[in-house]
Enzyme design. Structure first.
Site, PDB file in Angstrom:
ATOM      1  N   ASP A 149       0.844  -1.194   0.000  1.00  0.00           N
ATOM      2  CA  ASP A 149       0.000   0.000   0.000  1.00  0.00           C
ATOM      3  C   ASP A 149       0.883   1.248   0.000  1.00  0.00           C
ATOM      4  O   ASP A 149       1.984   1.223  -0.553  1.00  0.00           O
ATOM      5  CB  ASP A 149      -0.920  -0.058   1.244  1.00  0.00           C
ATOM      6  CG  ASP A 149      -2.249   0.628   1.023  1.00  0.00           C
ATOM      7  OD1 ASP A 149      -2.239   1.831   0.743  1.00  0.00           O
ATOM      8  OD2 ASP A 149      -3.303  -0.025   1.139  1.00  0.00           O
ATOM      9  N   HIS A 223      -3.652   5.993   3.380  1.00  0.00           N
ATOM     10  CA  HIS A 223      -4.345   4.791   2.906  1.00  0.00           C
ATOM     11  C   HIS A 223      -3.751   3.520   3.510  1.00  0.00           C
ATOM     12  O   HIS A 223      -4.458   2.664   4.042  1.00  0.00           O
ATOM     13  CB  HIS A 223      -4.248   4.780   1.377  1.00  0.00           C
ATOM     14  CG  HIS A 223      -5.115   3.796   0.678  1.00  0.00           C
ATOM     15  ND1 HIS A 223      -4.688   2.533   0.347  1.00  0.00           N
ATOM     16  CD2 HIS A 223      -6.386   3.890   0.225  1.00  0.00           C
ATOM     17  CE1 HIS A 223      -5.671   1.908  -0.288  1.00  0.00           C
ATOM     18  NE2 HIS A 223      -6.715   2.702  -0.375  1.00  0.00           N
ATOM     19  N   SER A 560     -11.196  -0.753  -0.782  1.00  0.00           N
ATOM     20  CA  SER A 560      -9.906  -0.719  -0.077  1.00  0.00           C
ATOM     21  C   SER A 560     -10.065  -1.007   1.404  1.00  0.00           C
ATOM     22  O   SER A 560      -9.194  -1.593   2.021  1.00  0.00           O
ATOM     23  CB  SER A 560      -9.297   0.683  -0.165  1.00  0.00           C
ATOM     24  OG  SER A 560      -8.582   0.847  -1.342  1.00  0.00           O
TER      25      SER A 560
END
Ligand SMILES: *[C@@H]1O[C@H](CO)[C@@H](O)[C@H](O)[C@H]1NC(C)=O
Ligand SMILES: *[C@@H]1O[C@H](CO)[C@@H](O)[C@H](O)[C@H]1NC(C)=O
Ligand SMILES: *[C@@H]1O[C@H](CO)[C@@H](O)[C@H](O)[C@H]1NC(C)=O
Ligand SMILES: *[C@@H]1O[C@H](CO)[C@@H](O)[C@H](O)[C@H]1NC(C)=O
Ligand SMILES: *[C@@H]1O[C@H](CO)[C@@H](O)[C@H](O)[C@H]1NC(C)=O
Ligand SMILES: *[C@@H]1O[C@H](CO)[C@@H](O)[C@H](O)[C@H]1NC(C)=O
Ligand SMILES: *[C@@H]1O[C@H](CO)[C@@H](O)[C@H](O)[C@H]1NC(C)=O
Ligand SMILES: *[C@@H]1O[C@H](CO)[C@@H](O)[C@H](O)[C@H]1NC(C)=O
Length: 775
Positions: A149, A223, A560
């Site tokens: 990620d 994220h 996600s």
């Protein structure tokens, strides 16, 4: 093949017109074909002639003309689980290479995108119900989760290692250092962190080798920190997003170890680096890899040109399971990505928590809207309310101004007012509308949505409220009905136990798969709307944080966020059943998933229709039930190799992808894919006149040795389904059985028919979902 990231380009162009320049193409100057980064995939590194950098370089050198020796280097080299490299090649060189004996495929290095919702307008709230239900045993087996990620924020309380034991000896990874990341930032919880040279060096050939550019394992986006803490963060009390979603935050398996692989930035993730990160994670000794990233659904070509599919294939051969988000391109069909059968593909659903902001009109009527805002407006003071189309700049079509598109609103008429905007143009996102009205000095904005957007937009301190058509009509009617319409927008509050939940998120990508319809995708759904988890504590300049303070937790939405819920659930089951293969664990989660919501009804989509398998797969994960599934479908490496044969790849290429002595079955046809031993059944084409189609399955008994399972069938009227045998008896020493299913569509309605087969032994229900397309 360059895919836009989740920042809407339109908004950037509007506010920074100079950004147009990089896109000007100097059409007629280039004479020589310019080399671009390509990935050269050469199969498994474990068979006879394993890959090494020398042989890769030799292969490259034999190809590149001597005057261009500055291109003779490997950008990335893969040699742990898979074999291959990435390098700068011309189109012609790429095509010559792809015909080479040892090469399986050659494809341009695309940029994959993060699967948060369209802009980063999402949000998330940790539902204590879906996340903290299961008991955790500290001395269960160690499970290492690799997160590929945007990196990690190690200081987050989710990665505290106080109650975590010694690092297991199977861990072979590293904690890479940089100016802002020290070895001491890793601990017994965050056991590894890697980063990769960034994209900048890939855009043009470097004179020298791509020596380490400035990089760091540290997350600057948020994220990766969010997904890592959702999968395996420890329990953190009193977590909230500026007071919203207050509660205990915890990952799916708080005792999991986390290893972070920073392959992405805000601009996306170069495929060559994703592949490198997967190769490294396998070598490092992770058990599960979680990837909340994907290729654009419009650019899927095939499995051997997709870096995640290739990487995951080799991971699976090494006993490492890969869990991926299915994408946020819903609700249109054929938008699901990461759809290879060896990938666990996750759809997103809501949890029973909503965020509402009250709109109070001048006539004292009030309406609830969906929103996350920390509006400074108070009930005591109201502001002029106006519809966007009434405050257009001259010569702007009303249809533009009612949607508040950039440049359509007249600042003089807008300043100090609350603006009503429609959401009729998919390319003008909520984030763009917010920027437009804020730029025009409006006090706030009410967005009217025809199709209910299910993920609340996080507008920070800016008063933004979103309503559906019914309420929107009432507000417009009020504006019409009075001389001086007024309104105010109050700060959001949290609504718990909202119903129905879960609901499939409208943004969640839908099946069937664009590459083959003979495997059912997505596989399963998990919470992916308004999930609270750790983020990078920084204040976005455009955003206006309450009290101008940063928050350690943030609320995000997207597949996600759904993906790491499944990763955490798998880690949990693996820790309890260390001897189960990952395909058994996947099967356990799939055959026990739930299709009902908190009103005791069938799970629905946002239009209130029962959700079908192309929307939710088998339904919502139920990790506790998955601990004791009764039966499992063990999809083997041979199944996956056979899949590649049936899909139509040539036998030699498949053989080089495996380190076994593999031979394709004698008969090979795409429809045979339906019979690989998957926990669901999909038939992409069944002619009404062709007669019954046979599909085979093998089940393994994971329950007590003496068990008798009887099947029952749920099928739409017209589709005839028969299971043979109807009854399966297991005895000590006989824990494997096979069965066949016959589908006859002669009286079925055309298009997709969905249903399921249930095996029942008195206590376990083993649900096998099917999708059959009748022609
Ligand atoms: C969480 O909040 C409660 C009530 O506000 C307080 O009593 C408790 O000490 C807090 N716990 C932590 C770990 O901060
Ligand atoms: C709205 O309510 C306030 C306070 O309750 C009152 O003062 C005001 O007159 C009301 N306005 C209308 C239009 O009813
Ligand atoms: C959005 O799409 C419409 C057509 O569907 C087009 O007319 C408009 O210019 C687009 N707006 C932006 C900001 O890209
Ligand atoms: C408001 O008035 C306009 C005409 O001025 C009309 O077209 C529109 O339908 C009205 N809207 C509502 C919701 O009454
Ligand atoms: C908010 O804080 C940042 C630094 O943390 C500072 O640069 C900025 O000026 C502050 N803004 C306001 C409105 O106080
Ligand atoms: C919900 O399902 C119905 C029936 O399958 C379909 O017509 C509708 O478009 C779906 N809605 C969404 C938002 O996907
Ligand atoms: C591979 O298997 C085939 C038959 O399945 C056999 O004929 C061949 O000798 C085997 N090759 C190796 C290298 O073991
Ligand atoms: C299973 O059945 C066999 C024969 O009926 C019996 O001997 C055995 O004890 C049973 N095992 C269990 C675990 O009940």
């Amino acid at each position: 093949m360059i895919i836009p990231t989740h920042i809407p380009m339109a908004s950037l162009l509007h506010f920074f017109p100079l950004l147009h320049f990089p896109f000007i193409i100097f059409c007629c100057m280039a004479v020589k074909p310019s080399p671009k980064p390509y990935i050269v995939y050469m199969g498994s590194s474990l068979n006879a002639n394993g890959g090494d950098d020398m042989t890769h370089l030799q292969l490259l050198s034999s190809l590149i003309p001597s005057e261009e020796s500055d291109r003779k280097f490997l950008i990335n080299s893969y040699n742990h689980a898979l074999k291959g490299f990435s390098a700068f090649l011309t189109e012609n060189e790429a095509s010559v290479l792809s015909a080479h004996d040892e090469v399986v495929s050659v494809f341009p290095d695309p940029v994959l995108k993060l699967h948060t919702t369209h802009s980063w307008d999402f949000l998330e709230a940790a539902d204590s119900k879906s996340r903290s239900i299961y008991p955790h045993e500290q001395n269960s087996a160690d499970v290492i989760i690799g997160i590929i990620d945007t990196g990690i924020w190690p200081e987050s309380p989710s990665f505290d290692d106080r109650h975590i034991g010694k690092i297991p000896p199977k861990w072979k990874g590293v904690c890479m250092e940089s100016s802002d990341f020290k070895k001491s930032n890793c601990n017994r919880k965050l056991i590894g962190a890697r980063f990769y040279s960034n994209r900048a060096i890939l855009t043009k050939p470097n004179k020298k080798h791509p020596t380490e550019t400035r990089g760091s394992p540290r997350d600057s986006v948020g994220h990766g920190t969010h997904t890592a803490s959702t999968a395996g963060g420890v329990t953190v009390a009193n977590a909230s997003y500026y007071g919203l979603a207050m509660g205990t935050a915890r990952g799916g398996f708080p005792y999991a170890r986390i290893a972070s692989y920073k392959a992405c930035t805000l601009d996306g993730c170069p495929a060559s680096i994703i592949l490198k990160a997967i190769d490294d994670a396998i070598k490092d000794g992770v058990d599960i890899i979680s990837i909340s990233v994907g290729i654009s659904s419009m650019f899927q070509s095939d499995f051997l040109n997709d870096p995640i599919a290739i990487g995951a294939f080799h991971a699976e051969q090494m006993g490492v399971m890969v869990v991926c988000s299915g994408g946020n391109d819903g609700p249109d069909p054929y938008t699901i990505v990461n759809s290879a059968p060896w990938i666990f593909t996750v759809a997103a659903s809501t949890i029973d928590r909503d965020f509402e902001s009250t709109i109070v009109l001048g006539n004292n009527e009030s309406y609830e809207s969906i929103a996350i805002n920390f509006s400074p407006l108070t009930p005591g003071k109201i502001y002029p309310l106006v519809f966007g189309e009434k405050v257009a700049t001259s010569f702007t079509p009303a249809s533009d101004a009612r949607n508040c598109i950039p440049g359509s609103l007249d600042t003089k008429k807008v300043e100090g007012k609350i603006i009503v905007c429609m959401n009729e143009m998919p390319n003008v996102s909520r984030r763009i509308k917010k920027l437009v009205v804020e730029d025009a000095k409006a006090k706030g904005v009410i967005i009217i949505d025809g199709q209910r957007e299910i993920s609340p937009f996080d507008s920070g301190t800016y008063p933004l409220a979103e309503v559906g058509e019914t309420v929107g009509f009432k507000i417009l009617h009020y504006i019409n009905s009075t001389e001086n319409p007024t309104a105010t927008i109050l700060p959001s509050k949290e609504i718990r136990k909202s119903k129905p939940a879960p609901v499939v998120a409208s943004f969640s990508s839908r099946g069937p798969g664009g590459l083959t319809e003979n495997i059912l995708k997505p596989d399963i759904a998990a919470p992916g709307v308004a999930i609270l988890a750790s983020i990078v504590p920084k204040i976005e300049s455009f955003y206006g944080a309450p009290g101008n303070k940063s928050s350690k937790f943030g609320i995000k939405s997207g597949t996600s966020m759904a993906c790491p819920h499944v990763t955490g659930a798998m880690a949990y089951i693996k820790s309890v059943h260390p001897h189960w293969s990952f395909s058994m664990i996947k099967s356990a989660l799939m055959t026990t998933a739930s299709m009902s919501n908190n009103m005791g009804k069938t799970l629905t989509n946002t239009s209130n229709f029962p959700a079908n398998a192309h929307e939710v797969g088998v339904g919502e994960i139920s990790p506790i039930k998955a601990l004791d599934p009764g039966l499992a479908f063990d999809t083997t490496i041979n199944d996956h190799l056979n899949f590649l044969c049936y899909y139509g790849y040539n036998h030699k290429r498949i053989r080089s992808m495996s380190h076994r002595n593999f031979t394709c079955p004698k008969s090979s046809a795409e429809e045979l894919i339906s019979s690989i031993n998957y926990p669901t059944i999909s038939i992409g084409r069944l002619n009404q006149r062709e007669g019954p189609r046979k599909v085979k399955r093998i089940v393994t008994n994971l329950g007590s040795p003496n068990a008798t399972y009887v099947s029952s069938i749920n099928t739409p009227s017209g589709l005839l389904v028969k299971v043979v045998p109807k009854k399966i008896v297991f005895r000590e020493g006989i824990n494997i059985a096979s069965f066949k299913v016959f589908f006859d569509g002669k009286e079925a309605s055309k298009g997709y028919n969905f249903g399921d087969i249930r095996w029942f032994d008195g206590s376990h229900v083993v649900r096998v979902v099917f999708a059959v397309k009748i022609e």
